[in-house]
Design a protein around this motif. Structure first.
Motif, PDB file in Angstrom:
ATOM      1  N   THR A 116       0.825  -1.217   0.000  1.00  0.00           N
ATOM      2  CA  THR A 116       0.000   0.000   0.000  1.00  0.00           C
ATOM      3  C   THR A 116       0.858   1.265   0.000  1.00  0.00           C
ATOM      4  N   GLY A 117       2.149   1.122  -0.294  1.00  0.00           N
ATOM      5  CA  GLY A 117       3.005   2.292  -0.395  1.00  0.00           C
ATOM      6  C   GLY A 117       3.698   2.685   0.894  1.00  0.00           C
ATOM      7  N   VAL A 118       3.546   1.862   1.941  1.00  0.00           N
ATOM      8  CA  VAL A 118       4.189   2.196   3.221  1.00  0.00           C
ATOM      9  C   VAL A 118       5.105   1.066   3.696  1.00  0.00           C
ATOM     10  N   GLY A 119       5.657   0.308   2.724  1.00  0.00           N
ATOM     11  CA  GLY A 119       6.599  -0.753   3.063  1.00  0.00           C
ATOM     12  C   GLY A 119       5.961  -1.968   3.698  1.00  0.00           C
ATOM     13  N   ASP A 120       4.686  -2.200   3.400  1.00  0.00           N
ATOM     14  CA  ASP A 120       3.968  -3.318   4.027  1.00  0.00           C
ATOM     15  C   ASP A 120       3.826  -4.497   3.071  1.00  0.00           C
ATOM     16  N   GLN A 121       3.334  -5.589   3.609  1.00  0.00           N
ATOM     17  CA  GLN A 121       3.125  -6.826   2.861  1.00  0.00           C
ATOM     18  C   GLN A 121       1.631  -7.046   2.639  1.00  0.00           C
ATOM     19  N   ASP A 122       1.277  -7.663   1.513  1.00  0.00           N
ATOM     20  CA  ASP A 122      -0.123  -7.941   1.206  1.00  0.00           C
ATOM     21  C   ASP A 122      -0.670  -8.943   2.225  1.00  0.00           C
ATOM     22  N   PRO A 123      -1.663  -8.537   3.032  1.00  0.00           N
ATOM     23  CA  PRO A 123      -2.208  -9.446   4.055  1.00  0.00           C
ATOM     24  C   PRO A 123      -2.935 -10.649   3.474  1.00  0.00           C
ATOM     25  N   SER A 124      -3.291 -10.573   2.180  1.00  0.00           N
ATOM     26  CA  SER A 124      -3.994 -11.706   1.584  1.00  0.00           C
ATOM     27  C   SER A 124      -3.045 -12.813   1.134  1.00  0.00           C
ATOM     28  N   LEU A 125      -1.723 -12.560   1.191  1.00  0.00           N
ATOM     29  CA  LEU A 125      -0.721 -13.551   0.811  1.00  0.00           C
ATOM     30  C   LEU A 125      -0.297 -14.318   2.053  1.00  0.00           C
ATOM     31  N   ASP A 126      -0.271 -15.643   1.962  1.00  0.00           N
ATOM     32  CA  ASP A 126       0.113 -16.481   3.097  1.00  0.00           C
ATOM     33  C   ASP A 126       1.474 -16.025   3.650  1.00  0.00           C
ATOM     34  N   PRO A 127       1.560 -15.668   4.932  1.00  0.00           N
ATOM     35  CA  PRO A 127       2.798 -15.114   5.503  1.00  0.00           C
ATOM     36  C   PRO A 127       4.007 -16.039   5.367  1.00  0.00           C
ATOM     37  N   ARG A 128       3.798 -17.336   5.547  1.00  0.00           N
ATOM     38  CA  ARG A 128       4.926 -18.266   5.445  1.00  0.00           C
ATOM     39  C   ARG A 128       5.431 -18.352   4.009  1.00  0.00           C
ATOM     40  N   TYR A 129       4.509 -18.320   3.070  1.00  0.00           N
ATOM     41  CA  TYR A 129       4.894 -18.348   1.658  1.00  0.00           C
ATOM     42  C   TYR A 129       5.654 -17.074   1.303  1.00  0.00           C
ATOM     43  N   ALA A 130       5.159 -15.941   1.788  1.00  0.00           N
ATOM     44  CA  ALA A 130       5.828 -14.659   1.540  1.00  0.00           C
ATOM     45  C   ALA A 130       7.237 -14.661   2.130  1.00  0.00           C
ATOM     46  N   ALA A 131       7.378 -15.191   3.335  1.00  0.00           N
ATOM     47  CA  ALA A 131       8.691 -15.254   3.980  1.00  0.00           C
ATOM     48  C   ALA A 131       9.658 -16.114   3.171  1.00  0.00           C
ATOM     49  N   ASN A 132       9.155 -17.220   2.638  1.00  0.00           N
ATOM     50  CA  ASN A 132       9.982 -18.098   1.823  1.00  0.00           C
ATOM     51  C   ASN A 132      10.453 -17.408   0.554  1.00  0.00           C
ATOM     52  N   LEU A 133       9.567 -16.654  -0.074  1.00  0.00           N
ATOM     53  CA  LEU A 133       9.923 -15.920  -1.287  1.00  0.00           C
ATOM     54  C   LEU A 133      10.990 -14.868  -0.992  1.00  0.00           C
ATOM     55  N   LYS A 134      10.826 -14.178   0.144  1.00  0.00           N
ATOM     56  CA  LYS A 134      11.795 -13.148   0.526  1.00  0.00           C
ATOM     57  C   LYS A 134      13.166 -13.742   0.855  1.00  0.00           C
ATOM     58  N   ALA A 135      13.152 -14.936   1.400  1.00  0.00           N
ATOM     59  CA  ALA A 135      14.399 -15.566   1.817  1.00  0.00           C
ATOM     60  C   ALA A 135      15.147 -16.205   0.657  1.00  0.00           C
ATOM     61  N   ASN A 136      14.462 -16.446  -0.442  1.00  0.00           N
ATOM     62  CA  ASN A 136      15.081 -17.176  -1.547  1.00  0.00           C
ATOM     63  C   ASN A 136      15.117 -16.378  -2.853  1.00  0.00           C
ATOM     64  N   LYS A 137      14.061 -16.472  -3.647  1.00  0.00           N
ATOM     65  CA  LYS A 137      14.095 -15.911  -5.004  1.00  0.00           C
ATOM     66  C   LYS A 137      13.981 -14.388  -5.053  1.00  0.00           C
ATOM     67  N   CYS A 138      13.232 -13.809  -4.136  1.00  0.00           N
ATOM     68  CA  CYS A 138      12.946 -12.362  -4.206  1.00  0.00           C
ATOM     69  C   CYS A 138      13.467 -11.674  -2.950  1.00  0.00           C
ATOM     70  N   ARG A 139      14.782 -11.675  -2.802  1.00  0.00           N
ATOM     71  CA  ARG A 139      15.396 -11.211  -1.556  1.00  0.00           C
ATOM     72  C   ARG A 139      15.347  -9.702  -1.364  1.00  0.00           C
ATOM     73  N   THR A 140      15.189  -8.968  -2.455  1.00  0.00           N
ATOM     74  CA  THR A 140      15.095  -7.504  -2.359  1.00  0.00           C
ATOM     75  C   THR A 140      13.926  -7.022  -3.211  1.00  0.00           C
ATOM     76  N   PRO A 141      13.470  -5.810  -3.009  1.00  0.00           N
ATOM     77  CA  PRO A 141      12.358  -5.276  -3.819  1.00  0.00           C
ATOM     78  C   PRO A 141      12.684  -5.186  -5.303  1.00  0.00           C
ATOM     79  N   THR A 142      13.979  -5.151  -5.640  1.00  0.00           N
ATOM     80  CA  THR A 142      14.362  -5.003  -7.050  1.00  0.00           C
ATOM     81  C   THR A 142      14.813  -6.317  -7.691  1.00  0.00           C
ATOM     82  N   ALA A 143      14.835  -7.394  -6.930  1.00  0.00           N
ATOM     83  CA  ALA A 143      15.209  -8.701  -7.501  1.00  0.00           C
ATOM     84  C   ALA A 143      14.217  -9.076  -8.597  1.00  0.00           C
TER      85      ALA A 143
END
Length: 329
Positions: free
Chosen positions: A212-239
């Protein structure tokens, strides 16, 4: 007065018959090339069988390319046209920049030109390749009536406006599909092609880092799945690495994509949108609970419907000699 009325009736009848003949000729049909190029469909199929197993991931690319083509000016192969010095074509529009496999199509078209010069359209080539590569890699079969002709106009701006975006909500998706004569059921079924697709982080990174433009995560996305994506394939906002749309099952055309939606693990906002409406959610649940054969049959019906969107037939458009350029260019 009677003679004038009789003349009018005769003329009206003739006009009616001519329009009926015209509409009949304008329809696609199975085996359109049976007389003009009898080996056409076999040439396409043989090439697919010879080469797709060297790059099976192209099947997902071709079905996406077919989808993107049909949503802009109808199924007329305008997505295959190259940009020129004074026109940016669909191919270079943002939604199409990750498309590939154009050389595969060009090689098939070259074989067809050798066999039957100026007969088989690029639009039909793309439609057949999309079907044949999906079937060759274990997906559903659908009928591909032929007789499409090729468009001569391709504009980047139209692709940007007409192709459903990965960040689209249900209202946007419904509108864009309705513009092409497709309904919510078609939306759910055609989205099922994501079962063999891949995405790039950039197409959904806002859901991970700045929803929403304030550095937040989509609440409709499963948190564990989001964490996995951040830890692996999409480690930064520009990856911008590639991510499987259907993790663990990306090479199999199955129902797991829909199962993941119910677990809040659809990658795109447009995937998650399918669970935000009672009608589309009900269709997703029905598919998950039903046999794979039912999904294949329903998917086939929607693909056949999509393949008829605003097709050019008769004397419309042209039969391009090379898929990347219009004739006489």
């Amino acid at each position: 007065m009677r003679m004038e009325r009789l003349t009018f009736l005769v003329l009206a009848t003739i006009v009616g018959l001519l329009s009926l003949i015209g509409s009949t000729q304008a329809q696609l049909k199975l085996g359109f090339y049976a007389k003009s190029c009898p080996k056409a469909e076999k040439i396409v199929l043989d090439f697919v069988h010879q080469h797709i197993h060297n790059a099976p991931s192209l099947a997902a690319t071709f079905i996406r390319m077919h989808f993107h083509d049909c949503f802009v000016r109808g199924c007329d192969a305008s997505v295959l046209i190259n940009s020129t010095s004074n026109n940016q074509a669909e191919k270079d529009s943002q939604p199409n920049q990750t498309l590939r496999g154009f050389d595969f199509i060009d090689r098939v078209k070259s074989l067809l030109e050798d066999e039957c010069p100026g007969v088989v359209s690029c639009a039909d080539v793309l439609s057949l390749i999309a079907r044949d590569t999906i079937v060759a890699t274990g997906g559903p079969y659908w009928e591909v009536p032929t007789g499409r002709r090729d468009g001569v106009i391709s504009r980047s701006s139209e692709a940007l406006n007409d192709i459903p975006p990965p960040f689209g909500n249900l209202s946007t998706l419904q509108r864009l599909f309705a513009n092409q004569g497709l309904d919510l059921k078609d939306l759910v079924l055609l989205s099922g092609a994501h079962t063999i697709g891949i995405a790039h982080c950039q197409s959904f990174s806002n859901r991970l880092y700045n929803f929403t433009g304030v550095g937040d995560q989509d609440p409709s996305l499963d948190p564990r799945y989001a964490a996995n994506l951040k830890a692996n394939k999409c480690r930064t906002p520009t990856a911008n690495n590639k991510v499987e749309m259907d993790p663990g099952s990306r090479n199999t055309f199955d129902l797991s994509y829909y199962s993941l939606l119910l677990k809040r693990r659809g990658l795109f906002e447009s995937d998650a949108a399918l669970t935000t409406d009672a009608t589309t959610l009900g269709l997703v649940q029905k598919l998950v609970e039903g046999p794979i054969e039912e999904f294949f049959a329903e998917f086939a019906a929607s693909m056949e419907k999509m393949g008829r969107i605003k097709v050019k037939t008769g004397t419309e458009g042209e039969i391009r000699r090379k898929c990347a350029v219009v004739n006489n260019s």
